[in-house]
Design a protein around this motif. Structure first.
Motif, mmCIF file in Angstrom:
data_model
loop_
_atom_site.group_PDB
_atom_site.id
_atom_site.type_symbol
_atom_site.label_atom_id
_atom_site.label_comp_id
_atom_site.label_asym_id
_atom_site.label_seq_id
_atom_site.Cartn_x
_atom_site.Cartn_y
_atom_site.Cartn_z
ATOM 1 N N PHE A 298 3.317 23.160 45.952
ATOM 2 C CA PHE A 298 3.354 23.090 47.404
ATOM 3 C C PHE A 298 2.508 21.891 47.831
ATOM 4 C CE2 PHE A 298 4.385 27.485 46.632
ATOM 5 C CZ PHE A 298 5.162 27.895 47.719
ATOM 6 N N THR A 299 2.823 21.295 48.977
ATOM 7 C CA THR A 299 2.014 20.209 49.524
ATOM 8 C C THR A 299 1.784 20.459 51.003
ATOM 9 O OG1 THR A 299 3.898 18.813 50.144
ATOM 10 C CG2 THR A 299 3.022 18.556 47.898
ATOM 11 N N SER A 300 0.626 20.012 51.505
ATOM 12 C CA SER A 300 0.317 20.185 52.922
ATOM 13 C C SER A 300 1.290 19.418 53.802
ATOM 14 C CB SER A 300 -1.120 19.729 53.199
ATOM 15 O OG SER A 300 -2.044 20.536 52.492
ATOM 16 N N ALA A 301 1.783 18.268 53.311
ATOM 17 C CA ALA A 301 2.692 17.440 54.102
ATOM 18 C C ALA A 301 4.043 18.108 54.314
ATOM 19 C CB ALA A 301 2.884 16.080 53.429
ATOM 20 N N GLU A 302 4.416 19.051 53.449
ATOM 21 C CA GLU A 302 5.713 19.707 53.563
ATOM 22 C C GLU A 302 5.548 21.218 53.687
ATOM 23 O OE1 GLU A 302 8.957 16.779 51.573
ATOM 24 O OE2 GLU A 302 7.783 17.962 50.148
ATOM 25 N N ALA A 303 4.647 21.599 54.594
ATOM 26 C CA ALA A 303 4.441 23.016 54.910
ATOM 27 C C ALA A 303 4.167 23.147 56.393
ATOM 28 C CB ALA A 303 3.274 23.589 54.102
ATOM 29 N N ASP A 304 4.771 24.145 57.016
ATOM 30 C CA ASP A 304 4.566 24.410 58.432
ATOM 31 C C ASP A 304 4.237 25.893 58.575
ATOM 32 O OD1 ASP A 304 4.878 25.028 61.181
ATOM 33 O OD2 ASP A 304 6.236 23.336 61.459
ATOM 34 N N GLU A 305 2.956 26.192 58.788
ATOM 35 C CA GLU A 305 2.530 27.591 58.864
ATOM 36 C C GLU A 305 3.116 28.306 60.071
ATOM 37 O OE1 GLU A 305 -1.646 28.595 57.418
ATOM 38 O OE2 GLU A 305 -1.879 26.510 58.034
ATOM 39 N N ALA A 306 3.255 27.597 61.208
ATOM 40 C CA ALA A 306 3.792 28.230 62.404
ATOM 41 C C ALA A 306 5.248 28.624 62.207
ATOM 42 C CB ALA A 306 3.654 27.292 63.603
ATOM 43 N N LEU A 307 6.024 27.737 61.605
ATOM 44 C CA LEU A 307 7.426 28.035 61.326
ATOM 45 C C LEU A 307 7.557 28.967 60.129
ATOM 46 C CD1 LEU A 307 10.375 27.385 62.112
ATOM 47 C CD2 LEU A 307 10.273 25.440 60.536
ATOM 48 N N ASP A 308 6.541 29.005 59.293
ATOM 49 C CA ASP A 308 6.530 29.747 58.028
ATOM 50 C C ASP A 308 7.583 29.203 57.079
ATOM 51 O OD1 ASP A 308 5.580 31.493 56.152
ATOM 52 O OD2 ASP A 308 6.819 33.172 56.809
ATOM 53 N N ALA A 309 7.551 27.893 56.890
ATOM 54 C CA ALA A 309 8.486 27.229 55.985
ATOM 55 C C ALA A 309 7.739 26.198 55.161
ATOM 56 C CB ALA A 309 9.606 26.560 56.769
ATOM 57 N N ALA A 310 8.169 26.023 53.923
ATOM 58 C CA ALA A 310 7.553 25.028 53.049
ATOM 59 C C ALA A 310 8.562 24.568 52.008
ATOM 60 C CB ALA A 310 6.312 25.598 52.357
ATOM 61 N N LEU A 311 8.346 23.363 51.510
ATOM 62 C CA LEU A 311 9.152 22.816 50.428
ATOM 63 C C LEU A 311 8.272 22.700 49.192
ATOM 64 C CD1 LEU A 311 10.978 19.867 52.280
ATOM 65 C CD2 LEU A 311 11.625 22.297 52.167
ATOM 66 N N ILE A 312 8.729 23.260 48.093
ATOM 67 C CA ILE A 312 8.047 23.105 46.810
ATOM 68 C C ILE A 312 8.649 21.905 46.104
ATOM 69 C CG2 ILE A 312 7.518 24.156 44.582
ATOM 70 C CD1 ILE A 312 8.090 26.888 45.901
ATOM 71 N N THR A 313 7.816 20.930 45.746
ATOM 72 C CA THR A 313 8.301 19.790 44.970
ATOM 73 C C THR A 313 8.348 20.184 43.500
ATOM 74 O OG1 THR A 313 7.431 18.160 46.518
ATOM 75 C CG2 THR A 313 7.873 17.407 44.273
ATOM 76 N N VAL A 314 9.542 20.144 42.925
ATOM 77 C CA VAL A 314 9.724 20.526 41.526
ATOM 78 C C VAL A 314 9.243 19.399 40.625
ATOM 79 C CG1 VAL A 314 11.444 21.130 39.775
ATOM 80 C CG2 VAL A 314 11.655 22.029 42.119
ATOM 81 N N ASP A 315 8.516 19.737 39.564
ATOM 82 C CA ASP A 315 8.072 18.722 38.609
ATOM 83 C C ASP A 315 9.284 18.026 37.995
ATOM 84 O OD1 ASP A 315 5.488 19.488 39.137
ATOM 85 O OD2 ASP A 315 5.257 20.687 37.307
ATOM 86 N N PRO A 316 9.246 16.686 37.880
ATOM 87 C CA PRO A 316 10.418 15.927 37.417
ATOM 88 C C PRO A 316 11.023 16.438 36.109
ATOM 89 C CG PRO A 316 8.745 14.438 38.241
ATOM 90 C CD PRO A 316 8.121 15.802 38.224
ATOM 91 N N GLU A 317 10.191 16.851 35.172
ATOM 92 C CA GLU A 317 10.726 17.307 33.889
ATOM 93 C C GLU A 317 11.499 18.624 34.015
ATOM 94 O OE1 GLU A 317 6.248 18.378 33.897
ATOM 95 O OE2 GLU A 317 7.588 16.820 34.701
ATOM 96 N N ASP A 318 11.280 19.338 35.127
ATOM 97 C CA ASP A 318 11.984 20.603 35.342
ATOM 98 C C ASP A 318 13.134 20.488 36.333
ATOM 99 O OD1 ASP A 318 10.379 22.455 33.672
ATOM 100 O OD2 ASP A 318 8.769 21.827 35.008
ATOM 101 N N ASP A 319 13.414 19.268 36.815
ATOM 102 C CA ASP A 319 14.511 19.052 37.762
ATOM 103 C C ASP A 319 15.820 19.702 37.333
ATOM 104 O OD1 ASP A 319 12.920 17.678 39.478
ATOM 105 O OD2 ASP A 319 14.010 15.787 39.382
ATOM 106 N N PRO A 320 16.223 19.548 36.050
ATOM 107 C CA PRO A 320 17.533 20.111 35.667
ATOM 108 C C PRO A 320 17.651 21.606 35.913
ATOM 109 C CG PRO A 320 16.762 18.562 34.005
ATOM 110 C CD PRO A 320 15.609 18.791 34.950
ATOM 111 N N ARG A 321 16.554 22.339 35.812
ATOM 112 C CA ARG A 321 16.601 23.786 36.000
ATOM 113 C C ARG A 321 16.855 24.161 37.455
ATOM 114 N NH1 ARG A 321 11.610 26.772 33.347
ATOM 115 N NH2 ARG A 321 13.023 28.533 33.800
ATOM 116 N N PHE A 322 16.463 23.275 38.387
ATOM 117 C CA PHE A 322 16.604 23.548 39.823
ATOM 118 C C PHE A 322 17.764 22.776 40.450
ATOM 119 C CE2 PHE A 322 12.298 24.713 38.839
ATOM 120 C CZ PHE A 322 11.955 25.726 39.723
ATOM 121 N N ARG A 323 18.415 21.940 39.695
ATOM 122 C CA ARG A 323 19.469 21.112 40.278
ATOM 123 C C ARG A 323 20.768 21.915 40.338
ATOM 124 N NH1 ARG A 323 19.614 15.784 41.653
ATOM 125 N NH2 ARG A 323 17.579 15.360 40.730
ATOM 126 N N ASN A 324 20.776 22.881 41.244
ATOM 127 C CA ASN A 324 21.945 23.730 41.454
ATOM 128 C C ASN A 324 21.916 24.260 42.874
ATOM 129 O OD1 ASN A 324 20.803 26.682 41.521
ATOM 130 N ND2 ASN A 324 19.806 25.731 39.736
#
Length: 454
Positions: A298-324
């Motif tokens: 998680f990163t502070s730049a991509e989290a909004d507590e009021a909206l309750d939404a966040a983006l998790i940046t996937v580690d590059p070596e694990d991209d294939p597991r999430f690329r779906n």
């Protein structure tokens, strides 16, 4: 329901972790005086349905009916966009009742008759409503501005805003703790008490262990890697200090700025601030469990507590597991998505969360009279601690991520299963409800976000 800043407390929290108590720690949810101690680390499974078809059958529909409603919701959303521009004084909103799409009309208003004729020509029925959609949404915006102006302790008591075109009411929904003040009379909004809570359990990382029972594992579906991470899968979020962790559910995979991300709830990475005793967002790390390597952050730049939404940046070596673009749906076979959708009142939606699996229900609350403006959606379905951040969908469309639930007992403790939740809530004259943050609102908050990573 329109999004508003929400309290992030351990005893009144937003649908996150399975409460797996390894040892008493300061951040752990504590029961009210007289409440029994809770430790479900060895509890029986809480999975409600392992098949989407079974979950749909429980609410009286089928996969074919689910698909039909998804198509109807798209048609109503398109009509809503059109009518907002063409008939601003007469158009009041849209909804689904049974298999019918309905358009709300302010009869007697300018251009009401042309609106009625157009709606019927598209195969919709019409019903009378007292207030134009644009007026309802203006009231909702004023209510949000009022809530945002409150001191933090009072603002946290405001859960959401509900817009009901059929009655012309805009309602400020507040926690039943008495923290929020009554909205001023000139706001034009009512007030309603509700039992929505974020339910975030935590555990000490040094002694964290997995429960004996888990949600269904992901088999190799052929087109995905055998170890693919899809929406609804369990995730373990470790605090920056590595002393506390939360259990949550993965949301939808996506891409932003060329990076693979997962779209989930911000409170999955909220941890208690020792100085204030209040949970605040801290950029934690995500993995499959306490013994697995890190998969993303998680990163502070991509989290909004009021909206309750966040983006998790996937580690590059694990991209294939999430690329779906898949979610855990339709039994053991992950379901591929084909885009996004704005929710419509009365529509059947389903969710998958790692704690309870699939549950489905009708949309009972929205924060905008027009589907394209909906940020938070309330659905009559069960979600309990551990389902937070998981996926809410309509057939193959991404709709929202799980944020809040009312599945808490009189001691503010999360119910151990949906069966217990339904029985106890029924005795209190209520039904299980959850609130999701729409992918439309999340995409607007994080420009350039592509929902789906295939």
């Amino acid at each position: 329901m329109r999004h508003l800043p929400r309290r992030r407390t351990w005893s009144i929290g937003a649908l996150v972790a399975v409460v797996v108590v390894a040892a008493p720690i300061a951040a752990q949810a504590q029961p009210r005086d007289g409440a029994p101690a809770v430790d479900d680390s060895r509890a029986t499974p809480a999975i409600v349905h392992e098949s989407l078809e079974d979950a749909l059958a429980e609410v009286g529909t089928t996969p074919a009916g689910f698909r039909t409603q998804s198509v109807l919701a798209d048609r109503l959303a398109d009509a809503s966009d059109d009518y907002t521009v063409r008939f601003p004084e007469a158009f009041a909103g849209v909804r689904i009742v049974g298999a019918a799409g309905q358009v709300a009309v302010v009869r007697g208003a300018d251009q009401a008759e042309p609106l009625i004729a157009d709606a019927r020509s598209r195969g919709f029925t019409v019903y009378s409503a007292p207030t134009p959609a644009r007026q309802l949404d203006q009231t909702a915006e004023r209510a949000q501005a009022w809530a945002d102006s409150l001191p933090p302790a009072e603002r946290d008591g405001v859960t959401a805003i509900d817009v009901d075109p059929s009655t012309g009411d805009v309602t400020v929904v507040v926690e039943d703790s008495g923290a929020a003040p009554t909205p001023p009379a000139d706001l034009g909004a009512g007030v309603r008490l509700a039992g929505f809570r974020p339910a975030q359990g935590s555990l000490g990382s040094g002694t964290a262990t997995l429960p004996d029972t888990q949600s269904p594992t992901i088999p190799d579906p052929g087109t995905l890697l055998p170890n693919s991470m899809v929406g609804g899968t369990r995730m373990y979020v470790l605090s920056p200090s590595r002393t506390v962790a939360n259990w949550c559910s993965l949301g939808f995979n996506g891409i932003r700025d060329g990076r693979v991300v997962n779209i989930t709830a911000a409170h999955c990475s909220s941890f208690t601030d020792p100085a204030t005793g209040r949970p605040v967002f801290r950029p934690g790390t995500m993995s499959e469990d306490s013994t697995s390597p890190r998969l993303g952050t998680f990163t502070s730049a991509e989290a909004d507590e009021a909206l309750d939404a966040a983006l998790i940046t996937v580690d590059p070596e694990d991209d294939p597991r999430f690329r779906n673009s898949h979610v855990l749906a339709d039994g053991p076979q992950p379901l591929p998505l084909s885009g996004t959708q704005s929710p419509v009142r009365g529509q059947t939606l389903c969710k998958f969360g790692q704690k309870t699996g699939y549950t489905c229900g009708k949309v009972s609350g929205i924060d905008s009279a027009t589907p394209g403006g909906v940020r938070n959606v309330t659905i009559e379905l069960c979600a309990i601690a551990g389902d937070s951040g998981g996926v809410v969908f309509s057939e193959t469309r991404a709709v929202a991520v799980t944020s809040l639930s009312n599945a808490f007992d009189r001691y503010d403790q999360p119910y151990p299963s949906c069966g217990v939740a339904r029985t106890d809530l029924a005795a209190r004259g209520a039904v299980p409800l959850m609130v999701g943050v729409t992918v439309g609102a999340i995409s607007a908050r994080f420009p350039g976000l592509q929902v789906g990573a295939s």
